[in-house]
Design an enzyme around this catalytic site. Sequence first.
Site, PDB file in Angstrom:
ATOM      1  CB  ILE A 133       5.349   5.743  -0.313  1.00  0.00           C
ATOM      2  CG1 ILE A 133       4.880   6.928   0.133  1.00  0.00           C
ATOM      3  CG2 ILE A 133       6.429   5.637  -1.296  1.00  0.00           C
ATOM      4  CD1 ILE A 133       5.657   7.712   0.938  1.00  0.00           C
ATOM      5  CB  SER A 135      -0.890   0.048   1.225  1.00  0.00           C
ATOM      6  OG  SER A 135      -0.113   0.195   2.356  1.00  0.00           O
ATOM      7  CB  SER A 155      10.505  11.204   6.952  1.00  0.00           C
ATOM      8  OG  SER A 155       9.647  12.224   7.373  1.00  0.00           O
ATOM      9  CE1 TYR A 212       8.498   7.687  10.213  1.00  0.00           C
ATOM     10  CE2 TYR A 212       8.629   9.991  10.292  1.00  0.00           C
ATOM     11  CZ  TYR A 212       8.560   8.862   9.736  1.00  0.00           C
ATOM     12  OH  TYR A 212       8.356   8.780   8.322  1.00  0.00           O
ATOM     13  CE  LYS A 270      11.236   6.932   8.482  1.00  0.00           C
ATOM     14  NZ  LYS A 270      11.406   5.839   7.469  1.00  0.00           N
TER      15      LYS A 270
END
Length: 321
Positions: free
Chosen positions: A58, A56, A190, A203, A207
């Site tokens: 990206i 699903s 991100s 998060y 990243k």
Amino acid sequence: MTFLEFLLLLLVLYYVVYVLLWILLDCNVALWYKSRFGVSLCSMRGQVVWITGASSGIGRALALSLAKHGVKLVLSARRVEQLEQVQEECLAAARGLLATKDVMILPMDMLEIEQHKTHLYSVLNHFERLDVLVNNAGRSQRASWTEIDIEVDRELFELDVFAVVHLSRVVVRYFVEQRGGRGHLAATSSIAGFSPVPFSATYCAAKHALNAYLLSLKVEMRKLDISIFAPGPIATDFLQEAFTGSPGGKVGLSTANQKRMTAERCGELFAVALANKMDLTWCGLFPVNLLAYCARNPTLTKILGHFMTEKTLNKIREGKL
């Protein structure tokens, strides 16, 4: 007008045009340029690209963009039914350029790192080669910094960093042993990976860590192509599965009716970045793109910090501004 004044005028005009591009474009200038005048996606026809998190969002959008140009695919995720649906969509998008055997379904759980090498052997047994690994699997987060349980920090890092690094090492060893160190390693990072946002501390840290791992690899192995793709807010169902601050918690929210880039556009730009073997690229609707540029400049970041509160930044990242 003196020659020096003329040069100063050109410099001012250059920066004015550049800032306007930051405002008008939905990605960084280099990526936009490559999407218009760079290497065509057709150059990847026949290559084998392995995409994790392909069921699903990206990952799916990237797979469809590549399939349109005859790129052979390995689709991995935990949800087999969704993978089968993506496989059908890729074959339809390819319009005869791909056969069923050219879009391989490889169910996998990224956290089962002891199976990573077996999964790679499955890819090689099927296609006899692998050209590009796209590490796209992962989960986001919504939680206040002070309310995050240390177990959540560990769980998110296990999925978004350590599992990705382990699979990458397995594949890079193949590139070294079988391809003389040549290959292409990509990851969905991100903008939060170089421009921290509120209420996603773990998060953001994950990243940042992932970016550092990949950039360190690039320093060590110059023959290897590394692509870090950093999207801003994208219209996918990622918030459904996003971590909270509590172990086992999920945000369970929809991104419908929010100001976000479509997954299709994001997938197209990601594909361009791969075809052109770009090191670091990002995308996002205004003002995300502008903020991403500012985040790359410590002085601009400090200036913006005086004008933007954490509430404003959160509205931007949630597509509500």
